[in-house]
Scaffold this motif. Structure first.
Motif, PDB file in Angstrom:
ATOM      1  N   PRO A   9       0.801  -1.227   0.000  1.00 46.86           N
ATOM      2  CA  PRO A   9       0.000   0.000   0.000  1.00 46.86           C
ATOM      3  C   PRO A   9       0.836   1.279   0.000  1.00 46.86           C
ATOM      4  O   PRO A   9       0.478   2.250  -0.657  1.00 46.86           O
ATOM      5  N   MET A  10       1.949   1.277   0.748  1.00 47.12           N
ATOM      6  CA  MET A  10       2.776   2.489   0.793  1.00 47.12           C
ATOM      7  C   MET A  10       3.362   2.787  -0.585  1.00 47.12           C
ATOM      8  O   MET A  10       3.279   3.917  -1.081  1.00 47.12           O
ATOM      9  N   GLU A  11       3.962   1.796  -1.202  1.00 44.14           N
ATOM     10  CA  GLU A  11       4.546   1.981  -2.532  1.00 44.14           C
ATOM     11  C   GLU A  11       3.485   2.440  -3.530  1.00 44.14           C
ATOM     12  O   GLU A  11       3.708   3.368  -4.324  1.00 44.14           O
ATOM     13  N   LYS A  12       2.322   1.821  -3.474  1.00 43.00           N
ATOM     14  CA  LYS A  12       1.240   2.177  -4.403  1.00 43.00           C
ATOM     15  C   LYS A  12       0.807   3.622  -4.216  1.00 43.00           C
ATOM     16  O   LYS A  12       0.591   4.361  -5.192  1.00 43.00           O
ATOM     17  N   ALA A  13       0.672   4.051  -2.961  1.00 40.95           N
ATOM     18  CA  ALA A  13       0.238   5.420  -2.685  1.00 40.95           C
ATOM     19  C   ALA A  13       1.239   6.430  -3.219  1.00 40.95           C
ATOM     20  O   ALA A  13       0.869   7.429  -3.868  1.00 40.95           O
ATOM     21  N   TYR A  14       2.506   6.188  -3.000  1.00 41.90           N
ATOM     22  CA  TYR A  14       3.530   7.150  -3.418  1.00 41.90           C
ATOM     23  C   TYR A  14       3.746   7.154  -4.932  1.00 41.90           C
ATOM     24  O   TYR A  14       3.903   8.222  -5.536  1.00 41.90           O
ATOM     25  N   THR A  15       3.762   5.980  -5.531  1.00 49.79           N
ATOM     26  CA  THR A  15       4.001   5.938  -6.977  1.00 49.79           C
ATOM     27  C   THR A  15       2.819   6.472  -7.779  1.00 49.79           C
ATOM     28  O   THR A  15       2.987   7.015  -8.864  1.00 49.79           O
ATOM     29  N   ALA A  36      -4.126   9.189  -0.641  1.00 49.49           N
ATOM     30  CA  ALA A  36      -3.908   7.999  -1.455  1.00 49.49           C
ATOM     31  C   ALA A  36      -3.706   6.729  -0.639  1.00 49.49           C
ATOM     32  O   ALA A  36      -4.085   5.648  -1.073  1.00 49.49           O
ATOM     33  N   GLY A  37      -3.109   6.864   0.553  1.00 47.63           N
ATOM     34  CA  GLY A  37      -2.763   5.649   1.291  1.00 47.63           C
ATOM     35  C   GLY A  37      -2.949   5.718   2.789  1.00 47.63           C
ATOM     36  O   GLY A  37      -2.354   4.931   3.535  1.00 47.63           O
ATOM     37  N   LYS A  38      -3.776   6.686   3.257  1.00 50.14           N
ATOM     38  CA  LYS A  38      -4.028   6.816   4.701  1.00 50.14           C
ATOM     39  C   LYS A  38      -2.738   6.986   5.503  1.00 50.14           C
ATOM     40  O   LYS A  38      -2.632   6.541   6.649  1.00 50.14           O
ATOM     41  N   GLN A  39      -1.747   7.620   4.888  1.00 48.60           N
ATOM     42  CA  GLN A  39      -0.493   7.888   5.587  1.00 48.60           C
ATOM     43  C   GLN A  39      -0.704   9.097   6.501  1.00 48.60           C
ATOM     44  O   GLN A  39      -1.062  10.177   6.036  1.00 48.60           O
ATOM     45  N   ILE A  40      -0.482   8.921   7.798  1.00 44.55           N
ATOM     46  CA  ILE A  40      -0.709  10.008   8.756  1.00 44.55           C
ATOM     47  C   ILE A  40       0.464  10.985   8.682  1.00 44.55           C
ATOM     48  O   ILE A  40       1.616  10.591   8.846  1.00 44.55           O
ATOM     49  N   LEU A  89      -6.726  -2.976   6.080  1.00 39.99           N
ATOM     50  CA  LEU A  89      -7.569  -4.170   6.208  1.00 39.99           C
ATOM     51  C   LEU A  89      -9.040  -3.830   5.946  1.00 39.99           C
ATOM     52  O   LEU A  89      -9.756  -4.584   5.278  1.00 39.99           O
ATOM     53  N   GLN A  90      -9.480  -2.702   6.456  1.00 40.67           N
ATOM     54  CA  GLN A  90     -10.872  -2.291   6.242  1.00 40.67           C
ATOM     55  C   GLN A  90     -11.164  -2.080   4.763  1.00 40.67           C
ATOM     56  O   GLN A  90     -12.263  -2.392   4.289  1.00 40.67           O
ATOM     57  N   ASP A  91     -10.187  -1.553   4.040  1.00 42.47           N
ATOM     58  CA  ASP A  91     -10.356  -1.348   2.598  1.00 42.47           C
ATOM     59  C   ASP A  91     -10.585  -2.665   1.864  1.00 42.47           C
ATOM     60  O   ASP A  91     -11.172  -2.691   0.773  1.00 42.47           O
ATOM     61  N   LYS A  92     -10.097  -3.754   2.441  1.00 44.21           N
ATOM     62  CA  LYS A  92     -10.275  -5.080   1.855  1.00 44.21           C
ATOM     63  C   LYS A  92     -11.546  -5.770   2.361  1.00 44.21           C
ATOM     64  O   LYS A  92     -11.810  -6.923   2.027  1.00 44.21           O
ATOM     65  N   GLY A  93     -12.310  -5.050   3.182  1.00 40.64           N
ATOM     66  CA  GLY A  93     -13.555  -5.616   3.708  1.00 40.64           C
ATOM     67  C   GLY A  93     -13.361  -6.483   4.934  1.00 40.64           C
ATOM     68  O   GLY A  93     -14.276  -7.225   5.324  1.00 40.64           O
ATOM     69  N   ILE A  94     -12.191  -6.404   5.571  1.00 40.27           N
ATOM     70  CA  ILE A  94     -11.921  -7.205   6.762  1.00 40.27           C
ATOM     71  C   ILE A  94     -12.550  -6.513   7.974  1.00 40.27           C
ATOM     72  O   ILE A  94     -12.340  -5.310   8.181  1.00 40.27           O
ATOM     73  N   PRO A  95     -13.321  -7.226   8.802  1.00 44.00           N
ATOM     74  CA  PRO A  95     -14.033  -6.606   9.929  1.00 44.00           C
ATOM     75  C   PRO A  95     -13.121  -6.324  11.122  1.00 44.00           C
ATOM     76  O   PRO A  95     -13.045  -7.103  12.087  1.00 44.00           O
ATOM     77  N   VAL A  96     -12.425  -5.223  11.086  1.00 44.16           N
ATOM     78  CA  VAL A  96     -11.519  -4.857  12.176  1.00 44.16           C
ATOM     79  C   VAL A  96     -11.728  -3.395  12.556  1.00 44.16           C
ATOM     80  O   VAL A  96     -12.274  -2.601  11.787  1.00 44.16           O
ATOM     81  N   ALA A  97     -11.280  -3.044  13.739  1.00 38.28           N
ATOM     82  CA  ALA A  97     -11.318  -1.657  14.207  1.00 38.28           C
ATOM     83  C   ALA A  97     -10.083  -1.411  15.061  1.00 38.28           C
ATOM     84  O   ALA A  97      -9.466  -2.351  15.574  1.00 38.28           O
ATOM     85  N   TYR A  98      -9.749  -0.133  15.212  1.00 43.58           N
ATOM     86  CA  TYR A  98      -8.566   0.271  15.988  1.00 43.58           C
ATOM     87  C   TYR A  98      -9.001   0.949  17.273  1.00 43.58           C
ATOM     88  O   TYR A  98      -9.974   1.702  17.302  1.00 43.58           O
ATOM     89  N   VAL A  99      -8.252   0.687  18.339  1.00 47.91           N
ATOM     90  CA  VAL A  99      -8.484   1.333  19.625  1.00 47.91           C
ATOM     91  C   VAL A  99      -7.169   1.916  20.127  1.00 47.91           C
ATOM     92  O   VAL A  99      -6.130   1.241  20.096  1.00 47.91           O
TER      93      VAL A  99
END
Length: 348
Positions: free
Chosen positions: A37-43, A293-297, A239-249
């Motif tokens: 994802p990082m490479e894809k966002a930057y390129t 592009a890649g959710k880079q903070i 992971l969420q972008d892939k439809g995986i049911p996860v959340a961050y705390v």
């Protein structure tokens, strides 16, 4: 007349031939960073702006931080890579080994969060991360569990067989999780005895599998094996972008600061252009695009994030005040002993 035409044609051909090398002289610069994802966002969204403005081609050399550092050390006197992105722990090692060249003083450095500037400006954070707790929202809903709130939740017996932990000997996420739990048991980077002593009777029984990195988490969440694991907001977003049911705390004790740092490689073939690329990547416009592009903070305080990221993370200025910072100099001084102990005592 025929001779004149021949001479003119030859001259035109010579002019065309002379133009070809000028066109072909467009430079190529190499940057090492994580693939995926990082490479894809930057390129796709970030690097093209630099290429267009400087008539240069930027080629990504993908790999883990450890892989990239190994490449740099193998070619220390004649590196082909100009700029690198490395996880902060690996970057600390790279600087100590003389791999990095000091960043040129530039206005953009003053736009960064203070903690993003490395000592003596030998590098700087280009992406802000925070290792916290990620959980399987589908599993938690089925079990009727409330979202986790603390690092010590990894030791809660109700999660027996549902904790996945990245190996502290190979993963920054796993190491962060171990150090935070160790801290809550009275330890520190200078004293990891509480963590190693108590782990097997607390967190250990809950762990279904120790994994070398986070690549397997997607599969383990979908099969219901993974319920709880250390991860960053960016990792959870992927992971969420892939439809995986996860959340961050963000744990109540605070997440752990995780920076992706950049540095200009010492002895690189074009130090002036490399410094220019580094300054561009630290700029607000570049980091704003990386966020989109890649959710880079971003580490640049003037950069902006998409509304979805802002909603998920909250106010970034407030959030960075709560992060815990580890001492990588101390960690790296003892890392070999810790790794050996982890592998023989925890993952035996």
């Amino acid at each position: 007349m025929k001779l004149i035409k021949t001479i003119a044609a030859a001259a035109a051909l010579c002019g065309l031939t002379a133009a070809i090398p000028a066109f072909a002289q467009s430079k190529t610069i190499y940057i090492g960073m994580n693939g995926g994802p990082m490479e894809k966002a930057y390129t796709s969204q970030v690097l093209p702006d630099f290429e267009k403005a400087n008539d240069v081609k930027v080629v990504v050399v993908p790999g883990t931080s450890s892989d990239i550092l190994a490449k740099l050390l193998a070619n220390k006197t004649n590196p082909q890579i100009h700029v690198v992105f490395l996880d902060d722990g690996v970057m600390a090692r790279a600087v100590s080994m003389g791999v990095c060249k000091k960043l040129d003083d530039a206005p953009v450095l003053k736009e960064l969060y203070p903690f993003a500037r490395m000592k003596d400006d030998m590098g700087a954070g280009v992406q802000l991360g925070m290792t916290g707790i990620a959980y399987n929202t589908k599993l938690f809903k089925e079990k009727g569990w409330a979202p986790p709130t603390s690092w010590l939740d990894f030791a809660d017996p109700k999660y027996k067989g549902k904790v996945v932990f990245q190996s502290a000997s190979s993963s920054t996420f796993g190491l962060h999780g171990f150090l935070e739990i160790n801290r809550l048991w009275g330890g520190s980077e200078q004293n990891v005895e509480p963590g190693f002593t108590k782990w097997q009777s607390t967190v250990g029984p809950n762990v279904v599998e120790y994994i070398p990195n986070s690549a397997k988490i997607s599969e383990m969440v979908q099969t219901g094996e993974a319920g709880l694991f250390p991860l960053t907001p960016t990792g959870v977003g992927d992971l969420q972008d892939k439809g995986i049911p996860v959340a961050y705390v963000s744990p109540k004790e605070g997440p752990v600061l995780l920076l992706v740092d950049l540095c200009v490689v010492n002895n690189n073939p074009d130090p002036q252009l490399a410094q220019k690329l580094a300054q561009f990547l630290l700029s607000a416009p570049a980091q704003t695009k990386a966020a989109i592009a890649g959710k880079q903070i971003p580490t640049n305080r003037l950069a902006t994030m998409p509304a979805s990221m802002q909603q998920s993370l909250g106010n970034l200025d407030d959030l960075v005040k709560k992060v815990n910072v580890v001492d990588w100099d101390v960690i790296n001084a003892h890392r070999a002993q810790w790794d050996a102990r982890w592998n023989s005592q925890i993952e035996r």
